[in-house]
Design a protein around this motif. Structure first.
Motif, mmCIF file in Angstrom:
data_model
loop_
_atom_site.group_PDB
_atom_site.id
_atom_site.type_symbol
_atom_site.label_atom_id
_atom_site.label_comp_id
_atom_site.label_asym_id
_atom_site.label_seq_id
_atom_site.Cartn_x
_atom_site.Cartn_y
_atom_site.Cartn_z
ATOM 1 N N THR A 128 -3.117 7.827 3.495
ATOM 2 C CA THR A 128 -2.906 6.428 3.298
ATOM 3 C C THR A 128 -3.899 5.482 2.613
ATOM 4 O O THR A 128 -5.065 5.909 2.444
ATOM 5 N N GLU A 129 -3.515 4.730 1.521
ATOM 6 C CA GLU A 129 -4.095 3.867 0.907
ATOM 7 C C GLU A 129 -4.458 2.655 1.573
ATOM 8 O O GLU A 129 -4.113 2.047 2.355
ATOM 9 N N SER A 130 -5.996 2.455 1.191
ATOM 10 C CA SER A 130 -6.581 1.102 1.850
ATOM 11 C C SER A 130 -6.099 0.136 0.878
ATOM 12 O O SER A 130 -5.680 -0.077 -0.086
ATOM 13 N N VAL A 131 -6.467 -1.318 1.591
ATOM 14 C CA VAL A 131 -6.331 -2.480 0.812
ATOM 15 C C VAL A 131 -7.288 -2.405 -0.670
ATOM 16 O O VAL A 131 -6.729 -2.888 -1.660
ATOM 17 N N ALA A 132 -8.306 -1.795 -0.580
ATOM 18 C CA ALA A 132 -9.052 -1.723 -1.792
ATOM 19 C C ALA A 132 -8.664 -0.513 -2.739
ATOM 20 O O ALA A 132 -9.338 -0.030 -3.729
ATOM 21 N N GLY A 133 -7.528 0.454 -2.191
ATOM 22 C CA GLY A 133 -7.158 1.071 -3.203
ATOM 23 C C GLY A 133 -7.839 2.695 -2.937
ATOM 24 O O GLY A 133 -7.402 3.574 -3.583
ATOM 25 N N ARG A 134 -8.696 2.768 -1.922
ATOM 26 C CA ARG A 134 -9.108 4.154 -1.640
ATOM 27 C C ARG A 134 -8.270 4.722 -0.693
ATOM 28 O O ARG A 134 -7.330 4.177 0.000
ATOM 29 N N ALA A 143 -4.459 14.563 -5.049
ATOM 30 C CA ALA A 143 -5.029 14.025 -6.181
ATOM 31 C C ALA A 143 -4.065 13.073 -6.829
ATOM 32 O O ALA A 143 -2.908 13.077 -6.637
ATOM 33 N N VAL A 144 -4.619 11.835 -7.243
ATOM 34 C CA VAL A 144 -4.024 10.786 -7.680
ATOM 35 C C VAL A 144 -4.280 10.187 -9.023
ATOM 36 O O VAL A 144 -5.571 10.503 -9.220
ATOM 37 N N ARG A 156 1.621 -1.021 -10.453
ATOM 38 C CA ARG A 156 1.117 -0.066 -11.416
ATOM 39 C C ARG A 156 1.567 1.261 -11.074
ATOM 40 O O ARG A 156 1.930 1.656 -10.099
ATOM 41 N N LEU A 157 1.758 2.103 -12.304
ATOM 42 C CA LEU A 157 2.426 3.432 -12.142
ATOM 43 C C LEU A 157 1.403 4.354 -11.599
ATOM 44 O O LEU A 157 0.255 4.516 -11.937
ATOM 45 N N THR A 158 1.855 5.042 -10.217
ATOM 46 C CA THR A 158 0.790 6.097 -9.547
ATOM 47 C C THR A 158 1.720 7.361 -9.437
ATOM 48 O O THR A 158 2.707 7.400 -9.151
ATOM 49 N N ARG A 210 0.948 -1.112 0.008
ATOM 50 C CA ARG A 210 -0.014 0.206 0.072
ATOM 51 C C ARG A 210 1.006 1.222 0.105
ATOM 52 O O ARG A 210 2.215 1.181 0.372
ATOM 53 N N LEU A 211 0.354 2.286 -0.292
ATOM 54 C CA LEU A 211 1.045 3.597 -0.587
ATOM 55 C C LEU A 211 0.898 4.491 0.473
ATOM 56 O O LEU A 211 -0.414 4.602 1.041
ATOM 57 N N SER A 212 1.619 5.362 0.794
ATOM 58 C CA SER A 212 1.350 6.674 1.778
ATOM 59 C C SER A 212 2.103 7.696 1.308
ATOM 60 O O SER A 212 3.059 7.709 0.457
ATOM 61 N N ALA A 213 1.619 8.784 1.526
ATOM 62 C CA ALA A 213 2.021 10.285 1.200
ATOM 63 C C ALA A 213 2.240 10.949 2.436
ATOM 64 O O ALA A 213 1.429 10.929 3.395
#
Length: 518
Positions: free
Chosen positions: A204-210, A501-502, A488-490, A189-192
């Motif tokens: 913080t990104e959730s497992v579902a991508g939100r 914004a993502v 995946r490129l993010t 998962r991603l964090s900013a």
């Protein structure tokens, strides 16, 4: 490992705004000591929306005329100035007066000076320095208080008019934003992470991508800059400067570090790494901003420009303790350092020189060897452009004098042009992206108008050509890019309203097609 103690994570965006209140995209509050100082700060206040200006003092006729000229120039560049500078209602409690302005305006950004100018900096006399410090301190305290009571994220941009150096004069950041602020955790998962007054903002990104956030990682006294580095173990280190005011107005500035062990969990406690000028706190106020990098064996090295404009370093030992500060004697440096891991696994430091064109380089022979300086790596970087590249040992920068975007590879005789006349901000990137069957490096930066600019080239071959394309996403801070846990490129940006914004690459295509910003 899970941190059981540490800074409180405080959620933003869950409180209802006051009735009728609305955050205007791009709204900014500029806080200065005088109209003359506000005029200088306006030169760095690009972007959409309006800026409201407040000052501690009204200034004389010549100051107000200088401000009017700066406001006209700002309007031509797209940033409107709302009326004349307003004098704060109370100088005795300037922070409360700035807080009242924040409650009314609800901006996404506060612009001010740094509370502690570099040694020999723009403060020409003690009185001017006291006024500048009072305005900046009021802005920082008010920004901290406003975020706590409103639940709204607020970025703070501290700037100082720089002294003349090898690249000329300019309005430069006092505290650096992280070049890498979008991180993939061990669970994919991603964090900013972005800094603000007294805290780090974390999405913080959730497992579902939100995405959720921003959460506030409390750090009382933290100045609005941040270095974010990820070790071989996947843990993230957050490094910054903390400013503490003591009895009688005494000020202490120290380097602090916290560790994020798992995505979305509380960060560990902030530990002080001290200051090279521990015995002279007044000199310690004027240090630069720390940078850091990991060796491939997991040793963390931290570097800091000291009051003499040379460099100090210390590192974390294998048992978790820290070495003492070591002075790397040599050429005087500007406030622009880059630490990176080079192909043989060691860490090297690059610093733009202060008094002559060029960049100095510090390296060691072996992991325990003495640091040695080399002033001839062939990197001539324009101010505020030097940045690490994702390729091991590579630097990206704009060439001093021409502004041409370049990449320099470790031990190369010279740079390679990246073929972009539009790239204005620092450039970051991600490698290993499959585009048309080729492993490619994707670059992100901002164009002259602050919009996200995306380019790519074949991995390790910037000389083969770089393909650039613009986007409509305006960026409050330089964008970030990473590949997520599924490859995946993010790309992430912070919009004019300080909201994350993502965008991600569209699946199934051969080209670099990005989805809508969300």
């Amino acid at each position: 490992m899970v941190a059981s103690t540490g800074p409180r994570a405080e959620a933003y965006g869950r409180r209802e705004p006051q009735a009728g209140a609305r955050r205007e995209a791009g709204a900014a509050l500029l806080v200065a000591a005088t109209p003359a100082e506000a005029a200088v700060l306006l030169a760095g206040a690009g972007g959409p929306g309006e800026v409201t200006v407040v000052c501690l003092e009204s200034g004389g006729p010549q100051e107000r005329q200088a401000f009017e000229r700066a406001a006209s120039d700002s309007a031509r560049q797209g940033r409107r100035v709302r009326g004349e500078p307003r004098v704060l209602a109370s100088r005795d409690d300037a922070a409360q007066a700035v807080l009242a302005e924040l409650r009314t305006l609800r901006p996404a950004l506060v612009i001010t000076t740094g509370p502690d100018a570099p040694s020999g900096g723009p403060a020409a006399d003690p009185g001017a320095e006291r006024r500048r410090t009072a305005a900046a301190s009021a802005a920082l305290r008010a920004a901290d208080a406003y975020q706590r009571e409103s639940g709204q994220p607020l970025l703070v941009d501290c700037r100082d008019p720089a002294l003349t150096d090898a690249t000329g004069t300019g309005l430069r950041p006092r505290y650096a934003l992280p070049g890498t602020w979008l991180i993939r955790g061990n669970d994919g998962r991603l964090s900013a992470y972005l800094p603000t007054a007294g805290a780090v903002l974390r999405w913080t990104e959730s497992v579902a991508g939100r995405w959720s956030g921003p959460e506030r990682l409390d750090a009382p006294g933290l100045l609005p800059g941040l270095t974010v580095v990820q070790g071989p173990d996947g843990y993230v280190r957050l490094i910054g400067l903390r400013r503490t005011e003591g009895p009688g107005g005494a000020v202490t500035v120290d380097v602090v570090c916290a560790t994020q062990y798992q995505t979305g969990r509380p960060a560990g406690p902030w530990h002080s790494l001290g200051n090279p000028h521990r015995a002279e706190p007044e000199r310690g106020r004027h240090v630069g901003f720390p940078v850091a990098a990991f060796d491939d064996d997991g040793t963390l090295h931290v570097f800091l420009r000291n009051d003499e404009h040379t460099v100090n370093t210390r590192h974390e030992k294998s048992n978790g303790s820290w070495s003492s500060w070591q002075h790397l004697r040599g050429t005087r440096t500007a406030d622009e350092l880059v630490a990176l891991r080079v192909p043989d696994g060691r860490v090297e430091l690059f610093a733009r020189l202060r008094d002559v064109p060029g960049t100095a380089r510090w390296s060691r022979t072996g992991r325990d060897g003495a640091w040695a300086e080399d002033t001839g790596p062939g990197v001539h970087a324009a101010a505020d452009s030097l940045a690490p590249a994702p390729e091991s040992g590579a630097l990206r920068y704009r060439y001093a004098g021409t502004g041409e975007l370049c990449q320099w590879q470790w031990n190369a005789p010279g740079p390679v042009a990246l073929l972009s006349s539009e790239a204005m901000g620092r450039v970051t990137g991600a490698t290993g992206v499959d585009i048309g069957g080729w492993a490619c490096t994707v670059l992100v930066t901002t164009d002259p108008y602050g919009h996200c600019l995306v380019g790519f080239h074949v991995d390790g071959r910037p000389d083969s050509g770089v393909w650039w394309s613009g986007t409509e996403q305006w960026c409050l801070v330089p964008p970030a890019v990473v590949r997520d846990g599924r490859g995946r490129l993010t790309i992430a940006a912070l919009g004019a309203d300080a909201r994350l914004a993502v965008t991600r690459r569209m699946p199934g295509g051969q080209a670099l097609d990005l989805g809508p910003w969300a």
